[in-house]
Motif scaffolding. Structure first.
Motif, PDB file in Angstrom:
ATOM      1  N   ASP A 183       0.866  -1.187   0.000  1.00 56.67           N
ATOM      2  CA  ASP A 183       0.000   0.000   0.000  1.00 56.67           C
ATOM      3  C   ASP A 183       0.903   1.238   0.000  1.00 56.67           C
ATOM      4  OD1 ASP A 183       0.772   0.706   2.612  1.00 56.67           O
ATOM      5  OD2 ASP A 183      -0.806  -0.538   3.480  1.00 56.67           O
ATOM      6  N   PRO A 184       0.333   2.438  -0.222  1.00 57.53           N
ATOM      7  CA  PRO A 184       1.180   3.638  -0.387  1.00 57.53           C
ATOM      8  C   PRO A 184       2.110   3.898   0.798  1.00 57.53           C
ATOM      9  CG  PRO A 184      -1.054   4.082  -1.134  1.00 57.53           C
ATOM     10  CD  PRO A 184      -1.087   2.712  -0.519  1.00 57.53           C
ATOM     11  N   ALA A 185       1.636   3.645   2.012  1.00 58.39           N
ATOM     12  CA  ALA A 185       2.491   3.928   3.174  1.00 58.39           C
ATOM     13  C   ALA A 185       3.668   2.959   3.222  1.00 58.39           C
ATOM     14  CB  ALA A 185       1.666   3.835   4.457  1.00 58.39           C
ATOM     15  N   LEU A 186       3.391   1.698   2.940  1.00 59.08           N
ATOM     16  CA  LEU A 186       4.464   0.693   2.927  1.00 59.08           C
ATOM     17  C   LEU A 186       5.445   0.994   1.788  1.00 59.08           C
ATOM     18  CD1 LEU A 186       5.692  -1.912   4.027  1.00 59.08           C
ATOM     19  CD2 LEU A 186       4.065  -3.199   2.646  1.00 59.08           C
ATOM     20  N   ALA A 187       4.887   1.389   0.622  1.00 59.29           N
ATOM     21  CA  ALA A 187       5.738   1.719  -0.527  1.00 59.29           C
ATOM     22  C   ALA A 187       6.657   2.891  -0.192  1.00 59.29           C
ATOM     23  CB  ALA A 187       4.875   2.043  -1.741  1.00 59.29           C
ATOM     24  N   ALA A 188       6.118   3.886   0.523  1.00 59.15           N
ATOM     25  CA  ALA A 188       6.934   5.064   0.885  1.00 59.15           C
ATOM     26  C   ALA A 188       8.063   4.657   1.830  1.00 59.15           C
ATOM     27  CB  ALA A 188       6.048   6.125   1.525  1.00 59.15           C
ATOM     28  N   TRP A 189       7.755   3.785   2.764  1.00 58.35           N
ATOM     29  CA  TRP A 189       8.787   3.312   3.706  1.00 58.35           C
ATOM     30  C   TRP A 189       9.869   2.544   2.954  1.00 58.35           C
ATOM     31  CZ3 TRP A 189       9.575  -1.921   5.462  1.00 58.35           C
ATOM     32  CH2 TRP A 189      10.478  -2.032   6.534  1.00 58.35           C
ATOM     33  N   LEU A 190       9.432   1.665   2.021  1.00 60.22           N
ATOM     34  CA  LEU A 190      10.399   0.902   1.222  1.00 60.22           C
ATOM     35  C   LEU A 190      11.254   1.826   0.370  1.00 60.22           C
ATOM     36  CD1 LEU A 190       8.333  -2.146  -0.092  1.00 60.22           C
ATOM     37  CD2 LEU A 190      10.335  -2.211   1.408  1.00 60.22           C
ATOM     38  N   ASP A 191      10.599   2.819  -0.262  1.00 66.97           N
ATOM     39  CA  ASP A 191      11.347   3.763  -1.103  1.00 66.97           C
ATOM     40  C   ASP A 191      12.433   4.464  -0.291  1.00 66.97           C
ATOM     41  OD1 ASP A 191       9.936   3.101  -3.345  1.00 66.97           O
ATOM     42  OD2 ASP A 191       8.594   4.839  -3.274  1.00 66.97           O
ATOM     43  N   GLY A 192      12.100   4.792   0.956  1.00 69.53           N
ATOM     44  CA  GLY A 192      13.090   5.435   1.824  1.00 69.53           C
ATOM     45  C   GLY A 192      14.270   4.519   2.093  1.00 69.53           C
ATOM     46  N   LEU A 193      13.969   3.251   2.333  1.00 69.61           N
ATOM     47  CA  LEU A 193      15.053   2.294   2.620  1.00 69.61           C
ATOM     48  C   LEU A 193      15.935   2.035   1.405  1.00 69.61           C
ATOM     49  CD1 LEU A 193      13.341  -0.544   4.699  1.00 69.61           C
ATOM     50  CD2 LEU A 193      15.006   1.124   5.504  1.00 69.61           C
ATOM     51  N   LEU A 194      15.295   2.029   0.220  1.00 67.24           N
ATOM     52  CA  LEU A 194      16.008   1.634  -1.005  1.00 67.24           C
ATOM     53  C   LEU A 194      16.617   2.825  -1.743  1.00 67.24           C
ATOM     54  CD1 LEU A 194      13.347  -0.899  -2.344  1.00 67.24           C
ATOM     55  CD2 LEU A 194      15.620  -1.487  -1.480  1.00 67.24           C
ATOM     56  N   ALA A 195      16.359   4.041  -1.260  1.00 64.34           N
ATOM     57  CA  ALA A 195      16.793   5.237  -1.994  1.00 64.34           C
ATOM     58  C   ALA A 195      18.293   5.186  -2.270  1.00 64.34           C
ATOM     59  CB  ALA A 195      16.465   6.481  -1.187  1.00 64.34           C
ATOM     60  N   PRO A 196      18.687   5.438  -3.530  1.00 61.33           N
ATOM     61  CA  PRO A 196      20.114   5.368  -3.852  1.00 61.33           C
ATOM     62  C   PRO A 196      20.889   6.560  -3.305  1.00 61.33           C
ATOM     63  CG  PRO A 196      18.872   6.105  -5.746  1.00 61.33           C
ATOM     64  CD  PRO A 196      17.862   5.791  -4.675  1.00 61.33           C
ATOM     65  N   ALA A 197      22.146   6.344  -3.047  1.00 63.11           N
ATOM     66  CA  ALA A 197      23.056   7.425  -2.664  1.00 63.11           C
ATOM     67  C   ALA A 197      23.641   8.019  -3.948  1.00 63.11           C
ATOM     68  CB  ALA A 197      24.161   6.836  -1.788  1.00 63.11           C
ATOM     69  N   PRO A 198      24.302   9.193  -3.864  1.00 67.04           N
ATOM     70  CA  PRO A 198      25.049   9.685  -5.028  1.00 67.04           C
ATOM     71  C   PRO A 198      26.089   8.633  -5.436  1.00 67.04           C
ATOM     72  CG  PRO A 198      24.949  11.355  -3.293  1.00 67.04           C
ATOM     73  CD  PRO A 198      24.402  10.090  -2.717  1.00 67.04           C
ATOM     74  N   PRO A 199      26.451   8.488  -6.697  1.00 68.92           N
ATOM     75  CA  PRO A 199      26.037   9.287  -7.850  1.00 68.92           C
ATOM     76  C   PRO A 199      24.721   8.820  -8.478  1.00 68.92           C
ATOM     77  CG  PRO A 199      27.637   7.671  -8.523  1.00 68.92           C
ATOM     78  CD  PRO A 199      27.497   7.504  -7.043  1.00 68.92           C
ATOM     79  N   LEU A 200      24.191   7.665  -8.064  1.00 66.82           N
ATOM     80  CA  LEU A 200      22.940   7.198  -8.674  1.00 66.82           C
ATOM     81  C   LEU A 200      21.786   8.146  -8.372  1.00 66.82           C
ATOM     82  CD1 LEU A 200      22.916   3.320  -8.335  1.00 66.82           C
ATOM     83  CD2 LEU A 200      22.177   4.630 -10.327  1.00 66.82           C
ATOM     84  N   GLN A 201      21.788   8.691  -7.166  1.00 70.17           N
ATOM     85  CA  GLN A 201      20.744   9.646  -6.788  1.00 70.17           C
ATOM     86  C   GLN A 201      20.727  10.813  -7.784  1.00 70.17           C
ATOM     87  OE1 GLN A 201      21.703  12.032  -3.281  1.00 70.17           O
ATOM     88  NE2 GLN A 201      19.761  11.379  -2.387  1.00 70.17           N
ATOM     89  N   ASP A 202      21.918  11.275  -8.164  1.00 67.42           N
ATOM     90  CA  ASP A 202      22.013  12.399  -9.107  1.00 67.42           C
ATOM     91  C   ASP A 202      21.505  11.979 -10.488  1.00 67.42           C
ATOM     92  OD1 ASP A 202      23.297  13.670  -7.000  1.00 67.42           O
ATOM     93  OD2 ASP A 202      25.256  12.933  -7.643  1.00 67.42           O
ATOM     94  N   LEU A 203      21.811  10.743 -10.881  1.00 65.94           N
ATOM     95  CA  LEU A 203      21.365  10.275 -12.199  1.00 65.94           C
ATOM     96  C   LEU A 203      19.831  10.228 -12.253  1.00 65.94           C
ATOM     97  CD1 LEU A 203      22.278   9.166 -14.996  1.00 65.94           C
ATOM     98  CD2 LEU A 203      22.135   6.865 -14.001  1.00 65.94           C
TER      99      LEU A 203
END
Ligand SMILES: C[S@@+](CC[C@H](N)C(=O)[O-])C[C@H]1O[C@@H](n2cnc3c(N)ncnc32)[C@H](O)[C@@H]1O
Length: 216
Positions: free
Chosen positions: A9-29
């Protein structure tokens, strides 16, 4: 209940997105590409992270990728390589190959990732048998059956073949009589990967469907 299959669900997806968020340089890409008309072709962080885990789990000495685009998935996998490990990534479009090479250079990954420009079916025959720990397929979907033939030759026993988009954007849920060429190729790929005695395959409901095959 354990036997249900459901999207987060959206709340779980948001939590997962936070955990999986890439660091630079991928974040910049991802940020640079946000407005690009082809941005949706970039490997999503959930699959990027999965690829990194699989590269590490299979030893990370040599990886093959078919479909570079801007280098997203290559940049997810490269940090998971063993010392001295390398990635060969294949891209038909010279402008995309150049863009990926420039990004990988900027990211400090150029020494570990070689971008091969040209149609994959021209490059694959020249690559060495049994040399790869993992092959990631993410190029033209009608090419998947032919790429599987090559991957079976190129990936060592115990290695993995990973194919993205095997749900064909949902097309594979429709009756097979309605398959266009793309859906037919993806259906053929997946059914063969499941049935081929040289492979042990499962299908993950990650993104648009990911087939993961262990080479026996
Ligand atoms: C889905 S994108 C790849 C995304 C990439 N893995 C990433 O994470 O950024 C597919 C790419 O395959 C390339 N492609 C299409 N047909 C190809 C072929 N015959 N040989 C090599 N690359 C091809 C396209 O130009 C496109 O850049």
């Amino acid at each position: 209940m354990a036997l249900e299959r459901h999207a987060p669900d959206p709340a779980l997806a948001a939590w997962l997105d936070g955990l999986l968020a890439p660091a630079p340089p991928l974040q910049d890409l991802y940020a640079e590409m946000a407005e690009d008309e082809w941005a949706e072709m970039m490997t999503h962080p959930d699959l990027g992270r999965l690829l990194a885990v699989l590269v590490r789990a299979t030893g990370g000495r040599r990886v093959l990728e078919v479909g570079t685009f801007v280098g997203t998935s290559a940049a997810w996998m490269a940090p998971a390589l063993a010392a001295g490990g390398t990635i060969d990534t294949l891209e038909a479009d010279p402008a995309r190959a150049a863009r990926a090479a420039a990004f990988l250079e900027r990211a400090g990954l150029a020494g570990r990732v070689q971008v091969h420009t040209g149609p994959a079916l021209e490059t694959l025959p020249g690559l060495p048998d049994g040399a790869y720990d993992l092959c990631y397929l993410d190029a033209d979907k009608t090419g998947y059956p032919a790429y599987l033939d090559h991957a079976l030759r190129l990936v060592r026993p115990g290695g993995l073949i990973v194919a993205d988009n095997v749900f064909g954007g949902g097309a594979l849920g429709r009756p097979r009589g309605q398959d266009d060429a793309r859906a037919a190729a993806l259906r053929g790929y997946t059914e063969r990967a499941m049935a081929d005695p040289r492979l042990l395959t499962t299908i993950l409901t990650v993104g648009d469907g990911v087939a993961v095959s262990a080479v026996r």
